[in-house]
Write a protein that holds these residues in place. Structure first.
Motif, PDB file in Angstrom:
ATOM      1  N   PRO A  41       0.794  -1.237   0.000  1.00  0.00           N
ATOM      2  CA  PRO A  41       0.000   0.000   0.000  1.00  0.00           C
ATOM      3  C   PRO A  41       0.827   1.289   0.000  1.00  0.00           C
ATOM      4  O   PRO A  41       0.339   2.330  -0.424  1.00  0.00           O
ATOM      5  N   MET A  42       2.064   1.214   0.446  1.00  0.00           N
ATOM      6  CA  MET A  42       2.885   2.423   0.505  1.00  0.00           C
ATOM      7  C   MET A  42       3.730   2.617  -0.753  1.00  0.00           C
ATOM      8  O   MET A  42       4.358   3.646  -0.921  1.00  0.00           O
ATOM      9  N   GLN A  43       3.730   1.634  -1.638  1.00  0.00           N
ATOM     10  CA  GLN A  43       4.495   1.760  -2.880  1.00  0.00           C
ATOM     11  C   GLN A  43       3.809   2.762  -3.793  1.00  0.00           C
ATOM     12  O   GLN A  43       2.612   2.659  -4.041  1.00  0.00           O
ATOM     13  N   PRO A  44       4.558   3.743  -4.297  1.00  0.00           N
ATOM     14  CA  PRO A  44       3.945   4.696  -5.223  1.00  0.00           C
ATOM     15  C   PRO A  44       3.474   3.994  -6.492  1.00  0.00           C
ATOM     16  O   PRO A  44       4.105   3.050  -6.961  1.00  0.00           O
ATOM     17  N   PHE A  45       2.367   4.472  -7.033  1.00  0.00           N
ATOM     18  CA  PHE A  45       1.875   3.986  -8.317  1.00  0.00           C
ATOM     19  C   PHE A  45       2.333   4.981  -9.370  1.00  0.00           C
ATOM     20  O   PHE A  45       1.691   5.997  -9.609  1.00  0.00           O
ATOM     21  N   GLY A  46       3.493   4.736  -9.931  1.00  0.00           N
ATOM     22  CA  GLY A  46       4.070   5.652 -10.906  1.00  0.00           C
ATOM     23  C   GLY A  46       4.754   6.825 -10.226  1.00  0.00           C
ATOM     24  O   GLY A  46       4.782   6.941  -8.997  1.00  0.00           O
ATOM     25  N   ALA A  47       5.286   7.704 -11.044  1.00  0.00           N
ATOM     26  CA  ALA A  47       6.077   8.834 -10.546  1.00  0.00           C
ATOM     27  C   ALA A  47       5.222   9.944  -9.947  1.00  0.00           C
ATOM     28  O   ALA A  47       5.726  10.794  -9.225  1.00  0.00           O
ATOM     29  N   LYS A  48       3.931   9.943 -10.245  1.00  0.00           N
ATOM     30  CA  LYS A  48       3.076  11.044  -9.775  1.00  0.00           C
ATOM     31  C   LYS A  48       2.123  10.582  -8.680  1.00  0.00           C
ATOM     32  O   LYS A  48       0.954  10.935  -8.674  1.00  0.00           O
ATOM     33  N   ASP A  49       2.618   9.797  -7.751  1.00  0.00           N
ATOM     34  CA  ASP A  49       1.836   9.328  -6.605  1.00  0.00           C
ATOM     35  C   ASP A  49       2.450   9.955  -5.359  1.00  0.00           C
ATOM     36  O   ASP A  49       3.511   9.530  -4.916  1.00  0.00           O
ATOM     37  N   TYR A  50       1.799  10.982  -4.833  1.00  0.00           N
ATOM     38  CA  TYR A  50       2.349  11.658  -3.660  1.00  0.00           C
ATOM     39  C   TYR A  50       1.248  12.410  -2.913  1.00  0.00           C
ATOM     40  O   TYR A  50       0.164  12.634  -3.447  1.00  0.00           O
ATOM     41  N   PRO A  51       1.550  12.789  -1.661  1.00  0.00           N
ATOM     42  CA  PRO A  51       0.554  13.518  -0.864  1.00  0.00           C
ATOM     43  C   PRO A  51       0.339  14.924  -1.403  1.00  0.00           C
ATOM     44  O   PRO A  51       1.256  15.539  -1.941  1.00  0.00           O
ATOM     45  N   LEU A  52      -0.882  15.403  -1.234  1.00  0.00           N
ATOM     46  CA  LEU A  52      -1.163  16.804  -1.529  1.00  0.00           C
ATOM     47  C   LEU A  52      -0.713  17.595  -0.311  1.00  0.00           C
ATOM     48  O   LEU A  52      -0.864  17.147   0.822  1.00  0.00           O
ATOM     49  N   GLY A  53      -0.149  18.746  -0.525  1.00  0.00           N
ATOM     50  CA  GLY A  53       0.413  19.520   0.578  1.00  0.00           C
ATOM     51  C   GLY A  53      -0.590  19.856   1.670  1.00  0.00           C
ATOM     52  O   GLY A  53      -1.742  20.181   1.381  1.00  0.00           O
ATOM     53  N   ASN A  54      -0.147  19.758   2.922  1.00  0.00           N
ATOM     54  CA  ASN A  54      -1.014  20.085   4.055  1.00  0.00           C
ATOM     55  C   ASN A  54      -1.359  21.563   4.109  1.00  0.00           C
ATOM     56  O   ASN A  54      -2.287  21.955   4.799  1.00  0.00           O
ATOM     57  N   ASN A  55      -0.608  22.390   3.391  1.00  0.00           N
ATOM     58  CA  ASN A  55      -0.888  23.824   3.372  1.00  0.00           C
ATOM     59  C   ASN A  55      -1.849  24.200   2.253  1.00  0.00           C
ATOM     60  O   ASN A  55      -2.362  25.310   2.217  1.00  0.00           O
ATOM     61  N   ALA A  56      -2.087  23.278   1.326  1.00  0.00           N
ATOM     62  CA  ALA A  56      -3.003  23.540   0.204  1.00  0.00           C
ATOM     63  C   ALA A  56      -4.434  23.208   0.640  1.00  0.00           C
ATOM     64  O   ALA A  56      -4.642  22.399   1.542  1.00  0.00           O
ATOM     65  N   PRO A  57      -5.420  23.829   0.013  1.00  0.00           N
ATOM     66  CA  PRO A  57      -6.818  23.601   0.425  1.00  0.00           C
ATOM     67  C   PRO A  57      -7.246  22.136   0.446  1.00  0.00           C
ATOM     68  O   PRO A  57      -7.933  21.716   1.376  1.00  0.00           O
ATOM     69  N   LEU A  58      -6.837  21.342  -0.543  1.00  0.00           N
ATOM     70  CA  LEU A  58      -7.235  19.929  -0.553  1.00  0.00           C
ATOM     71  C   LEU A  58      -6.602  19.168   0.603  1.00  0.00           C
ATOM     72  O   LEU A  58      -7.256  18.366   1.271  1.00  0.00           O
ATOM     73  N   GLY A  59      -5.326  19.416   0.856  1.00  0.00           N
ATOM     74  CA  GLY A  59      -4.632  18.760   1.969  1.00  0.00           C
ATOM     75  C   GLY A  59      -5.161  19.198   3.326  1.00  0.00           C
ATOM     76  O   GLY A  59      -5.162  18.418   4.277  1.00  0.00           O
ATOM     77  N   GLN A  60      -5.622  20.430   3.434  1.00  0.00           N
ATOM     78  CA  GLN A  60      -6.204  20.909   4.692  1.00  0.00           C
ATOM     79  C   GLN A  60      -7.568  20.287   4.930  1.00  0.00           C
ATOM     80  O   GLN A  60      -7.935  19.998   6.070  1.00  0.00           O
ATOM     81  N   SER A  61      -8.327  20.066   3.856  1.00  0.00           N
ATOM     82  CA  SER A  61      -9.676  19.507   3.982  1.00  0.00           C
ATOM     83  C   SER A  61      -9.653  18.036   4.355  1.00  0.00           C
ATOM     84  O   SER A  61     -10.492  17.569   5.125  1.00  0.00           O
ATOM     85  N   VAL A  62      -8.715  17.302   3.792  1.00  0.00           N
ATOM     86  CA  VAL A  62      -8.588  15.865   4.062  1.00  0.00           C
ATOM     87  C   VAL A  62      -7.124  15.588   4.395  1.00  0.00           C
ATOM     88  O   VAL A  62      -6.287  15.456   3.497  1.00  0.00           O
ATOM     89  N   PRO A  63      -6.797  15.500   5.694  1.00  0.00           N
ATOM     90  CA  PRO A  63      -5.412  15.228   6.077  1.00  0.00           C
ATOM     91  C   PRO A  63      -4.910  13.924   5.447  1.00  0.00           C
ATOM     92  O   PRO A  63      -5.643  12.950   5.334  1.00  0.00           O
TER      93      PRO A  63
END
Length: 123
Positions: A41-63
């Motif tokens: 489950p922690m293996q990235p799926f391709g190069a563009k698998d990463y968390p959305l920033g906690n400072n961005a609206p999406l990351g703030q809405s869903v930690p």
């Protein structure tokens, strides 16, 4: 193989159906995403698998909200939590325009989607 459970919400069902109709290859990419996460489950799926920033609206809405590209424009939004089983909550499939993450970024869309994501119930 890891013990992984996928949970979906109504928004995921709606966006998956819509994106799969627009682009039939999305179905096979989603199945590939699930297989990858079931193996690790922690293996990235391709190069563009990463968390959305906690400072961005999406990351703030869903930690701990993550996204992974299924193609050049459509990403799956999800979270990973727990162990044995690891639970992956699938929020939806969104284009850069849908999520407000394109160029230029649309903060208003991000806040709107973030609110929608944070109000989902999973089964």
């Amino acid at each position: 193989m890891a013990n992984v459970v996928f949970k979906i919400c109504k928004l995921f069902q709606e966006t998956y159906i819509a994106k799969a109709q627009e682009n039939p290859l999305i179905k096979s990419k989603f199945e590939e995403f699930k297989r990858t996460k079931m193996d690790n489950p922690m293996q990235p799926f391709g190069a563009k698998d990463y968390p959305l920033g906690n400072n961005a609206p999406l990351g703030q809405s869903v930690p701990k909200l993550r996204h992974s590209g299924l193609n050049s424009d459509i990403s799956i939004f999800y979270t990973v939590s727990g162990a044995n089983p690891t639970v992956i909550h699938l929020y939806g499939l969104f284009s850069h325009d849908d999520s407000g993450t394109g160029q230029p970024a649309n903060i208003k869309k991000q806040k709107s989607l973030g609110s929608k994501l944070s109000n989902q119930s999973f089964q």
